[in-house]
Design a protein around this motif. Structure first.
Motif, mmCIF file in Angstrom:
data_model
loop_
_atom_site.group_PDB
_atom_site.id
_atom_site.type_symbol
_atom_site.label_atom_id
_atom_site.label_comp_id
_atom_site.label_asym_id
_atom_site.label_seq_id
_atom_site.Cartn_x
_atom_site.Cartn_y
_atom_site.Cartn_z
ATOM 1 N N VAL A 187 0.868 -1.169 0.000
ATOM 2 C CA VAL A 187 0.000 0.000 0.000
ATOM 3 C C VAL A 187 0.906 1.221 0.000
ATOM 4 O O VAL A 187 1.731 1.386 0.901
ATOM 5 N N ARG A 188 0.788 2.039 -1.044
ATOM 6 C CA ARG A 188 1.644 3.224 -1.210
ATOM 7 C C ARG A 188 3.121 2.862 -1.140
ATOM 8 O O ARG A 188 3.938 3.585 -0.580
ATOM 9 N N GLY A 189 3.435 1.706 -1.675
ATOM 10 C CA GLY A 189 4.807 1.251 -1.717
ATOM 11 C C GLY A 189 5.301 0.580 -0.458
ATOM 12 O O GLY A 189 6.420 0.064 -0.428
ATOM 13 N N VAL A 190 4.501 0.568 0.597
ATOM 14 C CA VAL A 190 4.915 -0.033 1.862
ATOM 15 C C VAL A 190 4.541 -1.513 1.868
ATOM 16 O O VAL A 190 3.361 -1.853 1.717
ATOM 17 N N PRO A 191 5.518 -2.413 2.038
ATOM 18 C CA PRO A 191 5.193 -3.840 2.054
ATOM 19 C C PRO A 191 4.442 -4.241 3.325
ATOM 20 O O PRO A 191 4.819 -3.858 4.429
ATOM 21 N N HIS A 192 3.385 -4.979 3.136
ATOM 22 C CA HIS A 192 2.590 -5.547 4.214
ATOM 23 C C HIS A 192 2.579 -7.063 4.048
ATOM 24 O O HIS A 192 2.431 -7.569 2.940
ATOM 25 N N ARG A 193 2.703 -7.755 5.165
ATOM 26 C CA ARG A 193 2.623 -9.219 5.145
ATOM 27 C C ARG A 193 1.499 -9.661 6.074
ATOM 28 O O ARG A 193 1.272 -9.042 7.125
ATOM 29 N N PHE A 194 0.806 -10.727 5.696
ATOM 30 C CA PHE A 194 -0.281 -11.265 6.509
ATOM 31 C C PHE A 194 -0.029 -12.762 6.683
ATOM 32 O O PHE A 194 0.074 -13.490 5.694
ATOM 33 N N ALA A 218 -7.467 3.124 3.319
ATOM 34 C CA ALA A 218 -8.412 4.081 3.906
ATOM 35 C C ALA A 218 -7.817 4.744 5.133
ATOM 36 O O ALA A 218 -7.996 5.949 5.354
ATOM 37 N N ALA A 219 -7.079 3.971 5.958
ATOM 38 C CA ALA A 219 -6.448 4.542 7.150
ATOM 39 C C ALA A 219 -5.335 5.511 6.771
ATOM 40 O O ALA A 219 -5.223 6.602 7.343
ATOM 41 N N MET A 220 -4.507 5.131 5.796
ATOM 42 C CA MET A 220 -3.432 6.026 5.368
ATOM 43 C C MET A 220 -3.988 7.324 4.801
ATOM 44 O O MET A 220 -3.453 8.410 5.059
ATOM 45 N N ALA A 221 -5.066 7.219 4.028
ATOM 46 C CA ALA A 221 -5.662 8.419 3.444
ATOM 47 C C ALA A 221 -6.172 9.349 4.529
ATOM 48 O O ALA A 221 -6.046 10.577 4.415
ATOM 49 N N LEU A 222 -6.759 8.799 5.582
ATOM 50 C CA LEU A 222 -7.259 9.640 6.663
ATOM 51 C C LEU A 222 -6.131 10.400 7.341
ATOM 52 O O LEU A 222 -6.219 11.595 7.587
ATOM 53 N N TRP A 223 -5.055 9.689 7.639
ATOM 54 C CA TRP A 223 -3.974 10.296 8.428
ATOM 55 C C TRP A 223 -3.044 11.170 7.597
ATOM 56 O O TRP A 223 -2.492 12.145 8.112
ATOM 57 N N HIS A 224 -2.850 10.825 6.321
ATOM 58 C CA HIS A 224 -1.791 11.498 5.564
ATOM 59 C C HIS A 224 -2.219 12.017 4.196
ATOM 60 O O HIS A 224 -1.359 12.485 3.444
ATOM 61 N N GLY A 225 -3.509 11.941 3.882
ATOM 62 C CA GLY A 225 -3.903 12.386 2.549
ATOM 63 C C GLY A 225 -3.226 11.532 1.503
ATOM 64 O O GLY A 225 -3.385 10.319 1.466
ATOM 65 N N ASN A 226 -2.433 12.153 0.637
ATOM 66 C CA ASN A 226 -1.716 11.415 -0.408
ATOM 67 C C ASN A 226 -0.262 11.130 -0.051
ATOM 68 O O ASN A 226 0.494 10.616 -0.871
ATOM 69 N N GLU A 227 0.140 11.482 1.176
ATOM 70 C CA GLU A 227 1.530 11.294 1.567
ATOM 71 C C GLU A 227 1.786 9.852 2.009
ATOM 72 O O GLU A 227 0.870 9.074 2.284
ATOM 73 N N ALA A 228 3.061 9.500 2.114
ATOM 74 C CA ALA A 228 3.453 8.158 2.552
ATOM 75 C C ALA A 228 3.327 8.057 4.073
ATOM 76 O O ALA A 228 3.453 9.063 4.781
ATOM 77 N N PRO A 229 3.097 6.886 4.590
ATOM 78 C CA PRO A 229 2.985 6.706 6.047
ATOM 79 C C PRO A 229 4.353 6.729 6.714
ATOM 80 O O PRO A 229 5.388 6.602 6.043
ATOM 81 N N PRO A 230 4.391 6.864 8.044
ATOM 82 C CA PRO A 230 5.670 6.982 8.760
ATOM 83 C C PRO A 230 6.281 5.623 9.137
ATOM 84 O O PRO A 230 6.921 5.505 10.159
ATOM 85 N N PHE A 231 6.066 4.603 8.323
ATOM 86 C CA PHE A 231 6.678 3.303 8.599
ATOM 87 C C PHE A 231 6.986 2.620 7.272
ATOM 88 O O PHE A 231 6.388 2.928 6.235
ATOM 89 N N ASP A 232 7.925 1.703 7.300
ATOM 90 C CA ASP A 232 8.401 1.086 6.060
ATOM 91 C C ASP A 232 8.030 -0.386 5.935
ATOM 92 O O ASP A 232 8.424 -1.048 4.973
ATOM 93 N N ARG A 233 7.247 -0.916 6.897
ATOM 94 C CA ARG A 233 6.842 -2.318 6.837
ATOM 95 C C ARG A 233 5.699 -2.519 7.827
ATOM 96 O O ARG A 233 5.534 -1.747 8.765
ATOM 97 N N TYR A 234 4.922 -3.567 7.585
ATOM 98 C CA TYR A 234 3.855 -3.889 8.543
ATOM 99 C C TYR A 234 3.522 -5.370 8.418
ATOM 100 O O TYR A 234 3.527 -5.932 7.316
ATOM 101 N N LEU A 235 3.226 -5.971 9.572
ATOM 102 C CA LEU A 235 2.941 -7.404 9.624
ATOM 103 C C LEU A 235 1.658 -7.650 10.409
ATOM 104 O O LEU A 235 1.517 -7.183 11.540
#
Length: 615
Positions: A187-194, A218-235
């Motif tokens: 999402v927005r270039g940030v790798p997510h693993r499930f 949807a969460a990223m859009a709320l917090w940052h509009g079109n900007e990237a989130p403040p993390f580079d990975r999520y699991l």
């Protein structure tokens, strides 16, 4: 990193059948007086859980020579080391058989642990890098490992060496081990693993990834509009069990539990139903679907990535692992997150207006049916979480209110008020608050300052009344002003009587609610309701009936205003004179002519372009 971290942990699945982890802690250049301790709680779950109760067989060596470890308290040990000691090594075991997301678990099928349950903290060295080495289990060569920690030297199956920048990051990084399904997306270039453990063979993993990606966007859009989130990975780490539900947020990941039946499953044909593959789309989710609850949980914990793990109470600027960390702001951090979890499902186009309003009505009814809302404010409930929220008993609904549910309604009232006045929205307030506090510690004064700036007036009166007061929230007026139809309908019999019951093994009273008919009759939590005696003939005879569920009570009370409830308590049979109460009402919401500024009409929506699936 040229030199390995001076603080290193090695975790082994010592004996899966005995549920024992073996832990080795090595400390380079230890202080002559070195103190170590195990946390008594885990951030995000506000209860002193005494993890040290499961620690055993602690031994220590200084440069290879046995040295005593003196226990100072329930969770703390002190070592007096020879001058010039270069290496301190501690070895101990931890019993792990708690399947929750808060502690540790190990058997022959699965392993899971939070470092707060396994890794002793070296006092005075918390700010240094910490290394974690997880050994592959000897009993299962096909196990894999998943963690959000940064790998130093890890195998393809995930076992190996990881690094944390300090003890806080280590403590905030759980580990999942075993045989699990795994999928990835960006999402927005940030790798997510499930990863999903315990799933049935028919798991529709593609749908789970697709729907989760929409929530994340949807969460990223709320917090940052079109900007990237403040993390580079999520699991995401999800364990599917026979009977479980819950989650715990972390800075780069979350640990989740759901029932297996809540997972999305492939149809009998074995082909996933998805738009674009020539088959019909999945049916619209209902409020009562287990998968809807799972997606709400995913949304809730992901939202915590901002609201708790970064934006957080100023009292949590630095965690004190030795004792309770008090705050009055859980109504904001948990409550506002609870407001947004289902709202983001709507913005991600996973649920429609009707389903969202059904979920919202459920929350409203939960609060209105809790007498404790008139006893305790949500700010007080936040402060008392350590002794009340996680220690539920028969009087809990009479004495306290959930900072999750009422906190969500405070957020709703605030958002509707802001939108009605036309200057701003709660979305904008959350973003501005995040910027004001630089994604870090905040106080209630920060929220009030942002509200005043964006809303063009003070909202101190509303926050004082809704978060610190005990009066009813102006829900109906605000919802109707936004085009939501507020209706009431007959409430279930349990609510009418002021009861919460279990019908699994007879009719047992779990809670007797304050001010209800059952309390007035003298009925008490723990009573088994055996039968009812009804007024009989003119000669004063009585007619008695055995009851095993509330439907039996309703059947025999038709046309009656009085009865005697026969209950068993502490081996005694008691007669409780019960006056049949007037009909109670419960709230039902539906969409009328929604206002243009309604939360269901506005807000940044899901964008497919921002989501990139990957194998």
């Amino acid at each position: 990193m040229k030199q390995p971290p001076a603080i290193r942990y090695r975790v082994e699945a010592l004996d899966p059948h005995a549920h024992l982890y073996g832990i080795t802690l090595e400390v380079d250049r230890p202080a002559r007086i070195t103190t170590v301790s195990l946390p008594v709680w885990i951030p995000g779950s506000y209860l002193v859980r005494e993890f040290a109760q499961h620690l055993q067989r602690l031994h220590a060596w200084a440069d290879g020579h046995i040295t005593p470890a003196r226990q100072l308290s329930k969770n703390t040990w002190r070592l007096s080391l020879p001058k010039g000691t270069r290496l301190l090594r501690l070895r101990y075991e931890v019993y792990a058989f708690d399947p929750s997301v808060r502690t540790a678990f190990l058997d022959a099928c699965r392993g899971f642990f939070n470092p707060t349950s396994l890794c002793l903290r070296v006092h005075g060295r918390e700010a240094e890098p910490h290394a974690l080495d997880v050994a592959p289990p000897g009993h299962a060569a096909d196990w894999e490992l998943a963690t959000a920690l940064t790998p130093l030297k890890a195998r393809r199956n995930g076992f190996g060496h990881y690094i944390a920048q300090d003890y806080d990051e280590l403590a905030d990084s759980p580990v999942e081990m075993g045989r699990f399904w795994s999928g990835r997306f960006k999402v927005r270039g940030v790798p997510h693993r499930f990863v999903v453990s315990g799933a049935p063979a028919g798991l529709d993993g593609e749908r789970l990834l697709r729907d989760t990606a929409r929530i994340c966007e949807a969460a990223m859009a709320l917090w940052h509009g079109n900007e990237a989130p403040p993390f580079d990975r999520y699991l995401f780490m999800l364990h599917a069990s026979a009977d479980g539900y819950g989650g715990l947020e972390h800075r780069h990941c979350t640990a989740l539990i759901c029932q297996r039946g809540d997972l999305p499953l492939l149809p009998d044909t074995g082909a996933a139903l998805s738009p674009g593959n020539g088959m019909a789309a999945e049916p619209r989710l209902k409020a009562t679907d287990g998968y809807t609850s799972l997606l709400g949980l995913i949304s809730h914990e992901y939202f915590h990535t901002w609201n708790v793990k970064r934006l957080r109470p100023h009292e949590f600027a630095r965690y004190d692992y030795e004792q309770e960390n008090y705050t009055q702001l859980l109504w904001f951090f948990e409550g506002f997150t609870s407001y947004y979890d289902d709202l983001l499902l709507h913005r991600a186009d996973l649920i429609d207006d009707a389903t969202y309003l059904q979920l919202l009505a459920k929350t409203i009814n939960q609060v209105l049916q809790t007498p404790g809302r008139q006893v305790q404010s949500v700010a007080e409930a936040s402060f008392d979480a350590w002794i009340k929220y996680y220690r539920i008993h028969e009087n809990t609904p009479n004495a306290t209110v959930s900072y999750y549910t009422k906190g969500a309604l405070v957020a709703l009232c605030l958002d509707l008020t802001l939108r009605q006045e036309g200057h701003t929205t709660l979305d904008a307030v959350m973003r501005a608050l995040y910027e004001r506090c630089a994604g870090g510690p905040m106080q209630e004064a920060d929220l009030l300052a942002v509200l005043k700036r964006l809303g063009r007036r003070s909202y101190a009166r509303e926050i004082d009344a809704w978060a610190h007061g005990r009066d009813e929230l102006p829900l109906q007026a605000l919802l109707e002003a936004h085009g939501v139809v507020w209706q009431t309908e007959a409430a279930p019999l349990a609510q009418r009587l002021g009861l919460r019951v279990s019908e699994t093994d007879g009719l047992v009273l779990k809670n007797v609610l304050r001010g209800g008919a059952a309390e007035a009759a003298g009925m008490a939590a723990g009573d088994e309701w055996l039968g009812v005696e009804l007024p009989g003939s003119a000669q004063g005879s009585a007619s008695g009936w055995r009851v095993r569920k509330l439907d039996d009570v309703a059947l025999h009370m038709r046309g009656q205003n009085q009865c005697t409830a026969l209950v068993a308590r502490d081996g005694r049979l008691l007669r409780c004179p019960l006056s049949w109460p007037p009909a109670a009402r419960t709230v039902r919401l539906s969409a009328g002519e929604l206002a243009a500024h309604s939360p269901l009409k506005t807000g940044v929506r899901f964008s497919r372009k921002a989501v990139t699936p990957s194998k």
